[in-house]
Structure formats: C-alpha cells, structure tokens
Motif scaffolding. Structure first.
Motif, short mmCIF file in Angstrom:
data_model
loop_
_atom_site.label_atom_id
_atom_site.label_comp_id
_atom_site.label_asym_id
_atom_site.label_seq_id
_atom_site.Cartn_x
_atom_site.Cartn_y
_atom_site.Cartn_z
N GLY A 4 36.68 40.29 -68.01
CA GLY A 4 37.83 40.98 -68.33
C GLY A 4 37.82 42.43 -67.92
O GLY A 4 38.62 43.03 -67.26
N LEU A 5 36.37 43.20 -67.95
CA LEU A 5 36.27 44.73 -67.59
C LEU A 5 36.19 44.66 -66.23
O LEU A 5 36.67 45.43 -65.31
CB LEU A 5 34.89 45.11 -68.21
N VAL A 6 35.57 43.50 -65.46
CA VAL A 6 35.69 43.57 -63.84
C VAL A 6 37.02 43.18 -63.13
O VAL A 6 37.29 43.91 -62.48
CB VAL A 6 34.53 42.37 -63.49
N LEU A 7 37.70 42.51 -63.86
CA LEU A 7 38.93 41.77 -63.40
C LEU A 7 39.94 43.17 -63.56
O LEU A 7 40.84 43.47 -62.75
CB LEU A 7 39.61 40.87 -64.06
N ASP A 8 39.77 44.01 -64.74
CA ASP A 8 40.60 45.28 -65.04
C ASP A 8 40.25 46.35 -64.00
O ASP A 8 41.18 47.12 -63.68
CB ASP A 8 40.46 45.57 -66.35
N ALA A 9 38.89 46.44 -63.91
CA ALA A 9 38.36 47.48 -62.95
C ALA A 9 38.75 47.26 -61.58
O ALA A 9 39.53 48.31 -60.67
CB ALA A 9 37.07 47.87 -63.09
N ALA A 10 38.61 45.88 -61.06
CA ALA A 10 39.00 45.88 -59.74
C ALA A 10 40.39 45.40 -59.27
O ALA A 10 40.72 45.96 -58.35
CB ALA A 10 38.06 44.58 -59.14
N LEU A 11 40.99 44.82 -60.25
CA LEU A 11 42.22 44.24 -59.86
C LEU A 11 43.53 44.68 -60.86
O LEU A 11 44.56 44.21 -60.70
CB LEU A 11 42.48 42.56 -59.89
N GLY A 12 43.06 45.27 -61.97
CA GLY A 12 44.01 45.56 -62.81
C GLY A 12 44.45 44.40 -63.76
O GLY A 12 45.91 44.70 -64.41
N GLN A 13 43.76 43.40 -63.68
CA GLN A 13 44.24 42.13 -64.81
C GLN A 13 43.64 42.11 -65.82
O GLN A 13 42.52 42.05 -66.31
CB GLN A 13 43.92 40.89 -63.77
N SER A 14 44.53 42.66 -66.90
CA SER A 14 44.14 42.82 -68.27
C SER A 14 44.60 41.58 -69.17
O SER A 14 43.97 41.59 -70.23
CB SER A 14 44.67 44.23 -68.99
N TRP A 15 44.94 40.55 -68.61
CA TRP A 15 45.26 39.38 -69.37
C TRP A 15 44.06 38.37 -69.59
O TRP A 15 44.04 37.80 -70.56
CB TRP A 15 46.32 38.59 -68.80
N ALA A 16 43.01 38.36 -68.45
CA ALA A 16 42.06 37.43 -68.69
C ALA A 16 41.13 37.54 -69.97
O ALA A 16 40.74 36.39 -70.52
CB ALA A 16 41.16 37.57 -67.39
N ASP A 17 41.06 38.60 -70.30
CA ASP A 17 40.03 38.97 -71.48
C ASP A 17 40.44 38.40 -72.67
O ASP A 17 39.83 37.48 -73.48
CB ASP A 17 39.76 40.46 -71.65
N PRO A 18 42.00 38.84 -73.00
CA PRO A 18 42.41 38.05 -74.37
C PRO A 18 42.35 36.44 -74.52
O PRO A 18 42.41 35.92 -75.59
CB PRO A 18 43.73 38.88 -74.52
N ILE A 19 42.93 36.09 -73.08
CA ILE A 19 43.33 34.53 -73.21
C ILE A 19 41.88 33.79 -73.32
O ILE A 19 41.78 33.00 -74.22
CB ILE A 19 43.61 34.11 -71.88
#
Length: 242
Positions: A176-191
């Motif tokens: 979640g942190l990597v996706l958010d930092a690199a791509l701004g994808q914050s949905w992966a962590d909660p799912i």
C-alpha cells in the motif's frame, strides 16, 4: 511434509526434550515481544507524523501481537509442565481475543480508507519498517510453530499464527505504501486489509476452540488413528498443518 514433523526422540528423553522446547519457546516469545515493542513505537510515531492510518493500524497490530506473545510468555513462565498445561486454555482465550480485536480494527480502518475518511500517506520510515518486518517475522513464526507443534502446545502454535498474520500485514502495508508513493494508488491497502481481517477472524475462532495444534507432546507416541488420518500426523479437524 516430513520437515514439519516432530523429530524422533531417544527413549526416555521426553521430559528433557519438553524442557528444551519450552526454553526455546520462551526465547522466541521474548524476541517477538522485544521486536514488536520497537515496531509499535516506530510505526505509531511515523504514522502520527505522516497522518497515515495504515501505519497507525500497523502499530496497533504490534501492540496486539505483544499481548498475544505475553500470554504465551505467562504460560511458559511456569517451570512445571502440569502448570503450563493448566494455563493453556487461558492463554488461548487471550490470543483469540487478540485476533478478534485485530480483525475489528483492520476492517474498520479499511472501510474508513475506502470511503475517503482516511488515507494512506507517503512514508519512507513506514516502507523501511514494513520491509524489515516482512523479513524478520516469518522466521520467528516458523521457529515457534515448529517448537509448539512438537511440544503439543496449541497456544504456542496460535501465537505463531499471530506472528505470521503480522507478516501478512507487513506485506499489505508495504504494498500500500509503495503503490501510494509511486502511483498514488491508495485503494490497494484497504482491500487487502479486509482479506487479512477475514483471516484473523478464522484464526481467532480456531484459537478460541483450541484447534491450534493437535500434535502429541514431545516424548509421547500418538495413537495409530491420529497418524493415519493425516499425512502431517494431525488428527481430523485440526488446523496445525494448514
């Protein structure tokens, strides 16, 4: 499959082997508690500074892991094997409640993030912490699970599963942190966190029912039906080989 089975014991070495396994579990639990206290402090501090609900949740999971490990430490603080067995059920109840508390928090936090009430923030310390936990926790979990299975301790096995669940959460947090930092994808962590919450409920239920492990205590010979029912040496309905 044979790698996870208890090693053959020389005749008459049962009590000595039990004590050796108990000492090993005490050391592993102490290491788990020490690491999780440090992990909780770092995660809660970094999460507060970054306003990261994911990191704060990870820190609270570390606190829950400490309570689970402390229950096992209390059980194995008794030198007498009979006393340790008497404390087993209470330790399992504490571990089960820890699983349920973790499931509730992770699920609520995940829903908050998905509905926009919370958001995973960029955090380099969080990424480093999650990666370190992902490297350390599997070894602690595997070592404690092997010792617990050979000793026949359901509480030790259940606590090792709590540690393994912390590994999964580390992977979820890191992704979640990597996706958010690199791509701004914050949905992966909660799912992914919702999946972890479901697993935590199952593990909590198994711990509450005392299904952590059905291995015979070290130095004993399981009945033929137990060894024939499952290639792992577990009786039907047991979860220790999952």
């Amino acid at each position: 499959m044979t790698a996870g089975l208890p090693l053959p014991l020389p005749l008459g070495s049962g009590p000595a082997r039990r004590e050796a396994l108990a000492r090993r579990i005490r050391l592993l639990v102490a290491a788990t508690i020490t690491y999780n206290v440090i992990e909780a402090a770092v995660a809660l501090t970094a999460g507060t500074l970054a306003s990261s609900t994911a990191l704060i949740g990870f820190g609270l999971d570390s606190v829950i892991e400490v309570s689970s490990a402390a229950a096992v430490a209390w059980q194995f603080s008794a030198r007498d094997h009979t006393v340790r067995e008497a404390r087993e059920r209470t330790a399992l109840r504490i571990i089960a409640l820890s699983f349920f508390a973790l499931a509730v928090y992770v699920a609520v936090d995940a829903v908050r993030t998905l509905t926009g009430a919370g958001e995973t923030e960029r955090s380099l310390p969080g990424i480093v912490l999650a990666a370190l936990s992902l490297a350390v926790m599997p070894f602690l979990s595997a070592a404690q699970r092997r010792a617990g299975r050979e000793l026949g301790s359901a509480s030790a096995v259940a606590d090792s599963r709590q540690t393994l669940l912390c590994t999964y959460l580390s992977a979820v947090l890191l992704l979640g942190l990597v996706l958010d930092a690199a791509l701004g994808q914050s949905w992966a962590d909660p799912i992914a966190a919702l999946v972890i919450a479901a697993v935590a409920v199952k593990e909590g239920r198994d711990a509450w029912q005392g299904r952590g492990c059905c291995a015979a205590p070290a130095g004993t010979v399981p009945p033929p039906a137990a060894t024939e029912a499952d290639p792992c040496g577990c009786r039907p309905g047991c979860a220790c080989c999952d």
